[in-house]
Design a protein around this motif. Structure first.
Motif, PDB file in Angstrom:
ATOM      1  N   LEU A 188      22.451  11.875  -8.687  1.00 55.47           N
ATOM      2  CA  LEU A 188      22.887  10.369  -9.381  1.00 55.47           C
ATOM      3  C   LEU A 188      24.052  10.730  -9.079  1.00 55.47           C
ATOM      4  O   LEU A 188      24.258  12.152 -10.137  1.00 55.47           O
ATOM      5  N   ASP A 189      25.054  10.116  -9.002  1.00 52.72           N
ATOM      6  CA  ASP A 189      27.005  10.058  -9.264  1.00 52.72           C
ATOM      7  C   ASP A 189      26.769   9.574 -11.101  1.00 52.72           C
ATOM      8  O   ASP A 189      27.400   8.660 -11.137  1.00 52.72           O
ATOM      9  N   PRO A 190      27.265  10.236 -12.039  1.00 55.74           N
ATOM     10  CA  PRO A 190      26.825   9.720 -13.512  1.00 55.74           C
ATOM     11  C   PRO A 190      28.411   9.030 -13.469  1.00 55.74           C
ATOM     12  O   PRO A 190      28.745   7.532 -14.140  1.00 55.74           O
ATOM     13  N   ARG A 223      22.832  13.965 -17.098  1.00 55.16           N
ATOM     14  CA  ARG A 223      22.264  15.082 -17.862  1.00 55.16           C
ATOM     15  C   ARG A 223      20.735  14.022 -18.401  1.00 55.16           C
ATOM     16  O   ARG A 223      20.943  12.923 -17.869  1.00 55.16           O
ATOM     17  N   ARG A 224      20.662  14.585 -19.324  1.00 51.29           N
ATOM     18  CA  ARG A 224      18.517  13.951 -19.956  1.00 51.29           C
ATOM     19  C   ARG A 224      19.362  13.670 -20.664  1.00 51.29           C
ATOM     20  O   ARG A 224      18.324  11.817 -20.636  1.00 51.29           O
ATOM     21  N   GLU A 225      20.194  13.833 -21.755  1.00 51.31           N
ATOM     22  CA  GLU A 225      20.682  12.271 -22.501  1.00 51.31           C
ATOM     23  C   GLU A 225      21.154  11.192 -21.824  1.00 51.31           C
ATOM     24  O   GLU A 225      20.636   9.850 -22.460  1.00 51.31           O
ATOM     25  N   GLU A 226      21.325  11.356 -20.580  1.00 52.11           N
ATOM     26  CA  GLU A 226      23.103   9.976 -19.755  1.00 52.11           C
ATOM     27  C   GLU A 226      21.312   9.411 -19.578  1.00 52.11           C
ATOM     28  O   GLU A 226      20.629   7.668 -19.361  1.00 52.11           O
ATOM     29  N   LEU A 227      19.885   9.811 -19.033  1.00 52.84           N
ATOM     30  CA  LEU A 227      18.952   9.246 -18.234  1.00 52.84           C
ATOM     31  C   LEU A 227      17.876   8.618 -19.264  1.00 52.84           C
ATOM     32  O   LEU A 227      17.593   7.358 -19.398  1.00 52.84           O
ATOM     33  N   LEU A 264      17.524   5.301 -12.660  1.00 52.50           N
ATOM     34  CA  LEU A 264      17.553   6.149 -10.829  1.00 52.50           C
ATOM     35  C   LEU A 264      18.267   5.631 -10.092  1.00 52.50           C
ATOM     36  O   LEU A 264      18.477   5.866  -8.738  1.00 52.50           O
ATOM     37  N   ARG A 265      18.101   4.631  -9.809  1.00 54.25           N
ATOM     38  CA  ARG A 265      18.253   3.455  -8.726  1.00 54.25           C
ATOM     39  C   ARG A 265      17.279   3.815  -7.717  1.00 54.25           C
ATOM     40  O   ARG A 265      17.839   3.857  -6.708  1.00 54.25           O
ATOM     41  N   LEU A 266      16.105   3.583  -8.006  1.00 57.07           N
ATOM     42  CA  LEU A 266      15.226   4.560  -7.198  1.00 57.07           C
ATOM     43  C   LEU A 266      14.994   2.729  -6.032  1.00 57.07           C
ATOM     44  O   LEU A 266      14.920   1.576  -6.543  1.00 57.07           O
ATOM     45  N   PRO A 322      12.645   1.052  -3.011  1.00 54.33           N
ATOM     46  CA  PRO A 322      11.097   0.319  -3.028  1.00 54.33           C
ATOM     47  C   PRO A 322      10.463   1.497  -2.944  1.00 54.33           C
ATOM     48  O   PRO A 322       9.282   2.146  -3.688  1.00 54.33           O
ATOM     49  N   ASP A 323      10.364   2.474  -1.592  1.00 50.01           N
ATOM     50  CA  ASP A 323       9.281   3.894  -1.452  1.00 50.01           C
ATOM     51  C   ASP A 323       9.437   4.697  -2.382  1.00 50.01           C
ATOM     52  O   ASP A 323       8.289   5.158  -3.250  1.00 50.01           O
ATOM     53  N   GLU A 324      10.276   4.936  -3.677  1.00 47.41           N
ATOM     54  CA  GLU A 324      10.943   5.833  -3.765  1.00 47.41           C
ATOM     55  C   GLU A 324      10.370   5.497  -5.367  1.00 47.41           C
ATOM     56  O   GLU A 324       9.347   6.383  -6.472  1.00 47.41           O
ATOM     57  N   ARG A 325      10.223   4.255  -5.671  1.00 47.57           N
ATOM     58  CA  ARG A 325       9.199   3.407  -6.968  1.00 47.57           C
ATOM     59  C   ARG A 325       8.101   3.482  -6.522  1.00 47.57           C
ATOM     60  O   ARG A 325       7.481   3.780  -8.159  1.00 47.57           O
ATOM     61  N   ALA A 326       7.207   3.146  -5.959  1.00 46.33           N
ATOM     62  CA  ALA A 326       6.016   3.771  -5.604  1.00 46.33           C
ATOM     63  C   ALA A 326       5.656   4.673  -5.664  1.00 46.33           C
ATOM     64  O   ALA A 326       4.613   4.819  -6.124  1.00 46.33           O
ATOM     65  N   TYR A 327       6.388   5.785  -5.254  1.00 47.30           N
ATOM     66  CA  TYR A 327       6.244   6.901  -5.768  1.00 47.30           C
ATOM     67  C   TYR A 327       6.104   6.958  -6.805  1.00 47.30           C
ATOM     68  O   TYR A 327       5.441   7.918  -7.225  1.00 47.30           O
ATOM     69  N   LEU A 328       6.880   7.136  -7.501  1.00 47.47           N
ATOM     70  CA  LEU A 328       7.168   7.143  -8.410  1.00 47.47           C
ATOM     71  C   LEU A 328       6.069   6.765 -10.126  1.00 47.47           C
ATOM     72  O   LEU A 328       5.495   7.794 -10.568  1.00 47.47           O
ATOM     73  N   PHE A 329       5.470   6.061  -9.655  1.00 45.96           N
ATOM     74  CA  PHE A 329       4.215   5.243 -10.394  1.00 45.96           C
ATOM     75  C   PHE A 329       2.826   5.687  -9.574  1.00 45.96           C
ATOM     76  O   PHE A 329       2.245   6.004 -10.709  1.00 45.96           O
ATOM     77  N   THR A 330       3.627   6.699  -8.699  1.00 40.30           N
ATOM     78  CA  THR A 330       2.157   7.179  -7.533  1.00 40.30           C
ATOM     79  C   THR A 330       1.401   8.429  -8.143  1.00 40.30           C
ATOM     80  O   THR A 330       0.317   8.561  -8.915  1.00 40.30           O
TER      81      THR A 330
END
Length: 300
Positions: free
Chosen positions: A24-26, A44-48, A82-84, A86-94
């Protein structure tokens, strides 16, 4: 660090979060520039943590694998931050263990139902084949042989579209845009690795490709994911030249891990005429297109 040779390392959730955070581009997210030097690309982690409304310590524990089971509201917040896609969101939940673990597949080569084989043989004007979720080619018709490669001439262990895409020069040369097609293959394989971390055959495939191809190694570490979808591919075929075909995928109700893949061209298009010529040019009698020639000779 990515664990080469394993489709889903010991901390797939943390690896995925770090990869997507780095992509991602902050500035595009509207985050202010505080003047500090960024030692790593992306957020950065704190930004997420700020965007997802969680603590920095919680993000650290997630990325370090010290917390795996995450509530759905938190996952939704992370996915939004993270602006995921749909496929990325499903993967995150998996990979976050929010769904029941998929049992490891039974050993042995999958079988293709006789009725499905009959359907393949009857698709005279359409190249088609049956794949499993690892993209192993389980069965195919004469059109698929004419368009792609002689699968019957390959050992069963090498009848895999992703393996061919990276390790077979002739198959690789078919793609008009090989990098795009190859990255799509990696993204599909990464998605399946997250869904089925206990699949040993998939582990072996990823390990071989990681060791033998630097592009695969790089793209695998990117953690891009996507599920199967309808798409168009352009091929440079040695007989009919350049053709653009729609790749259509259909699930097999009786075998959830299998899909029927068909290659078609828009009606009246030059690609349809070229495909028709190819199928006529290659036409010859065949008994079992997915049985190696040596095996057919022994059976007579």
């Amino acid at each position: 660090m990515e664990s080469h040779g394993r489709p889903s390392g010991g901390n797939e959730l943390g690896d995925f979060l770090r990869a997507r955070r780095a992509a991602l581009d902050p500035h595009r997210l509207g985050l202010p520039d505080d003047g500090r030097l960024r030692r790593v690309p992306g957020l950065r982690r704190e930004e997420l943590a700020q965007l997802a409304h969680v603590s920095i310590d919680y993000v650290v524990r997630l990325e370090q694998g010290r917390t795996r089971r995450v509530s759905r509201p938190v996952l939704d917040a992370l996915a939004d931050a993270l602006r995921l896609a749909p496929d990325e969101r499903a993967y995150l939940f998996t990979v976050a263990d929010t769904t029941p673990a998929t049992p490891a597949p039974r050993p042995g080569r999958q079988q293709v139902d006789g009725q499905l084989r009959q359907l393949l043989d009857g698709m005279h004007d359409i190249p088609a084949m049956v794949l499993n979720r690892r993209m192993d080619v389980l069965a195919w018709n004469r059109g698929a042989t004419a368009l792609l490669t002689d699968f019957a001439a390959l050992p069963p262990a090498e009848r895999n579209l992703i393996r061919l895409t990276f390790l077979d020069d002739a198959y690789r040369a078919l793609y008009a845009d090989w990098p795009r097609a190859a990255r799509e293959c990696v993204a599909v394989l990464r998605m399946e690795a997250g869904r089925h971390p206990g699949d040993q055959a998939l582990t072996v495939l990823v390990g071989e490709l990681t060791l033998r191809d630097p592009d695969f190694r790089t793209w695998w570490a990117d953690h891009q994911v996507r599920g199967p979808r309808q798409l168009a591919k352009t091929y440079h075929h040695p007989v009919i030249g350049t053709v653009t075909l729609d790749v259509q995928q259909f699930s097999v109700d009786t075998q959830p891990d299998q899909q029927l893949v068909a290659y078609t061209a828009p009606p009246g298009s030059p690609s349809q005429e070229a495909l028709r010529f190819l199928l006529q040019w290659s036409g010859h009698p065949t008994d079992r297109p997915d049985t190696p020639a040596a095996e057919r000779r022994r059976s007579r």
